[in-house]
Design a protein around this motif. Structure first.
Motif, PDB file in Angstrom:
ATOM      1  N   MET A  23      40.791  -9.482  24.707  1.00  9.01           N
ATOM      2  CA  MET A  23      41.060 -10.795  25.297  1.00  9.01           C
ATOM      3  C   MET A  23      40.179 -10.932  26.536  1.00  9.01           C
ATOM      4  N   PRO A  24      39.380 -12.010  26.631  1.00  9.25           N
ATOM      5  CA  PRO A  24      38.623 -12.216  27.868  1.00  9.25           C
ATOM      6  C   PRO A  24      39.628 -12.238  29.037  1.00  9.25           C
ATOM      7  N   MET A  84      51.642  -8.217  23.717  1.00  8.03           N
ATOM      8  CA  MET A  84      51.319  -7.106  22.831  1.00  8.03           C
ATOM      9  C   MET A  84      50.093  -6.401  23.401  1.00  8.03           C
ATOM     10  N   GLU A  85      50.105  -5.090  23.323  1.00 10.75           N
ATOM     11  CA  GLU A  85      48.987  -4.315  23.844  1.00 10.75           C
ATOM     12  C   GLU A  85      48.694  -3.184  22.872  1.00 10.75           C
ATOM     13  N   CYS A  86      47.425  -2.935  22.616  1.00  4.05           N
ATOM     14  CA  CYS A  86      47.039  -1.818  21.745  1.00  4.05           C
ATOM     15  C   CYS A  86      47.296  -0.517  22.491  1.00  4.05           C
ATOM     16  N   VAL A  90      40.158  -2.371  29.251  1.00  5.53           N
ATOM     17  CA  VAL A  90      41.527  -2.783  29.652  1.00  5.53           C
ATOM     18  C   VAL A  90      41.988  -4.066  28.955  1.00  5.53           C
ATOM     19  N   GLU A  91      41.170  -4.593  28.026  1.00  6.85           N
ATOM     20  CA  GLU A  91      41.352  -5.961  27.543  1.00  6.85           C
ATOM     21  C   GLU A  91      42.147  -6.102  26.246  1.00  6.85           C
ATOM     22  N   ALA A  92      42.706  -4.988  25.728  1.00  5.74           N
ATOM     23  CA  ALA A  92      43.399  -5.056  24.431  1.00  5.74           C
ATOM     24  C   ALA A  92      44.831  -5.517  24.610  1.00  5.74           C
ATOM     25  N   ARG A 138      51.742  -1.850  33.282  1.00  2.74           N
ATOM     26  CA  ARG A 138      50.352  -2.110  33.662  1.00  2.74           C
ATOM     27  C   ARG A 138      50.269  -3.452  34.377  1.00  2.74           C
ATOM     28  N   ALA A 139      49.464  -3.493  35.425  1.00  2.00           N
ATOM     29  CA  ALA A 139      49.099  -4.767  36.061  1.00  2.00           C
ATOM     30  C   ALA A 139      47.607  -4.925  35.896  1.00  2.00           C
ATOM     31  N   LEU A 140      47.163  -6.147  35.651  1.00  5.31           N
ATOM     32  CA  LEU A 140      45.729  -6.455  35.628  1.00  5.31           C
ATOM     33  C   LEU A 140      45.457  -7.612  36.570  1.00  5.31           C
ATOM     34  N   VAL A 141      44.261  -7.567  37.150  1.00  6.21           N
ATOM     35  CA  VAL A 141      43.777  -8.628  38.036  1.00  6.21           C
ATOM     36  C   VAL A 141      42.951  -9.592  37.188  1.00  6.21           C
TER      37      VAL A 141
END
Ligand SMILES: Nc1nc2c(c(=O)[nH]1)N[C@H]1C(S)=C(S)[C@@H](COP(=O)(O)O)O[C@H]1N2
Ligand SMILES: [Mo]
Length: 367
Positions: free
Chosen positions: A33-34, A95-97, A116-118, A249-252
């Motif tokens: 995912m972008p 959902m995350e791989c 980190v994009e899955a 998980r946190a993403l920016v």
């Protein structure tokens, strides 16, 4: 390429070994995912990550049947109309791989090279799995439910249908869905048309796509995707613990604008609103912290409350950016006190690597 080569066990990349053509071919089929798509609460169609082990099967909705059998009171064969006659339920699920983060590991397990994009969030609509299991009547001797997809392939020399199981107790949880719609439209072919399992809180491998068979069994399922793949192992012959629910998980959302090749970011001096998402399939998110110095110092972000237990939560942090070079990162902690690590938790399969993301940023008034 010989049969021995496709039968080799999973391997680790040599120090300094680059991504191979095989890994590139996987990465080109299975897109992430972008990261800017984290701006949407629900990931728009086509931007959700994608992972397909074999080929996307061609299935005709008209002739499709879901079979429910094994240790049940009565076997069922349900077409799409029959499935759609049950009361429907919609659940918003991130959902995350399980392999997300794999390519950041050192040494690097050779497989789908996610950074980190899955990840993605969708609104899944379908029949609660429990409804269909109750309709079939689960035999008291049944302990697991095996889910079989229509796709078929070879993995490390083992020819197989894609199959995974859940315990009967897990399978009867109210949010487990047999989903026929994603974001209000029929499932796209790549996401499991016409029917898939959605197992909220679990890593992606549990959400069996192109679902054709549900089989109740009286012993633990030992198929390849359960007993060989998706185990946390330090050595090849270690039995390993199963990969199950999603680690925090946190993403920016990468701020400013990117450099084309490196994807490093440029921001202007002044107030920069950092935003992102945080999720966990284990316990709910309790806190998110942000660092602009690659994890040396942390500041609390504000987390937006969300009634959707299985969806990511939005967080925000106002950064007063001065000219310079930065590495942004964020980390999540759950209500159980499980904190996302800054360092990798290494395992041979490269699963559940939730080491904090790193986003290089230059703050400059003008280039
Ligand atoms: N039948 C089948 N189901 C499958 C897979 C598959 O290859 N075949 N891949 C699994 C894996 S590893 C992941 S991460 C998710 C990905 O779901 P998505 O492509 O809809 O994002 O599907 C899971 N379900
Ligand atoms: Mo996956």
């Amino acid at each position: 390429m010989g049969l021995e080569e496709i039968s080799t066990p999973g391997r680790l990349a040599e120090p300094g070994e680059g991504i191979s053509q095989h890994e590139l071919a996987l990465a080109a089929r299975n897109h992430g995912m972008p990261l800017e798509a984290m701006r949407y609460d629900v990931t728009p169609p086509g931007l959700h990550y994608l992972l397909v082990h074999y080929d996307i099967p061609l299935i005709e909705a008209g002739s499709f049947r879901l079979r429910v059998g094994g240790l049940v009171g009565r076997e069922l064969e349900l077409d799409m109309a029959a499935l759609q006659r049950f009361a429907a339920r919609t659940v918003r699920v991130t959902m995350e791989c399980a392999g997300n983060g794999r390519a950041r590991l050192d040494p690097r397990p050779v497989s789908q090279p996610w950074l980190v994009e899955a990840v993605g969030t969708a609104e899944w609509t379908g029949v609660p799995l429990a409804t269909v299991l109750e309709e079939a009547g689960v035999d008291p001797g049944a302990i697991e439910v095996v889910f079989t997809g229509a796709d078929h392939g070879i993995e490390r020399g083992v020819e197989q249908d894609y199959q995974r199981s859940l315990t009967v107790d897990e399978a009867l949880l109210p949010d487990m869905l047999l989903a026929y719609a994603m974001n209000g439209a029929p499932l796209p072919p790549q996401h499991g048309f016409p029917l898939r399992l959605v197992a909220p809180g679990w890593y992606g491998m549990a959400h069996v796509k192109w679902l054709t068979d549900i089989t109740l069994v009286d012993r633990p399922f030992t198929g390849f995707q359960q007993a060989t793949a998706y185990r946390f192992r330090q050595t090849p012959d270690d039995e390993g613990d199963p990969v199950t629910r999603i680690a925090p998980r946190a993403l920016v959302i990468p701020p400013g604008f990117p450099d084309f090749m490196s994807r490093a970011r440029v921001v202007r001096p002044g107030k920069v609103l950092l935003q992102g998402r945080a999720w966990s399939g284990r316990a709910p998110i309790a806190a998110v912290e942000v660092s602009v110095d690659n994890g040396q110092t942390w500041a609390p972000a504000s987390v937006r409350p969300d009634e959707n237990r299985w969806a990511w939560q939005a967080w925000a942090y106002e950064w007063e950016a001065a000219p310079g070079e930065y590495v942004l990162t964020a980390r999540a902690t759950t209500t159980d006190g499980e904190a996302q690590p800054v360092d990798q938790a290494w395992n041979r399969g490269g699963f559940a690597n939730n080491a904090a993301q790193q986003v290089p940023v230059w703050c400059v008034a003008a280039l």
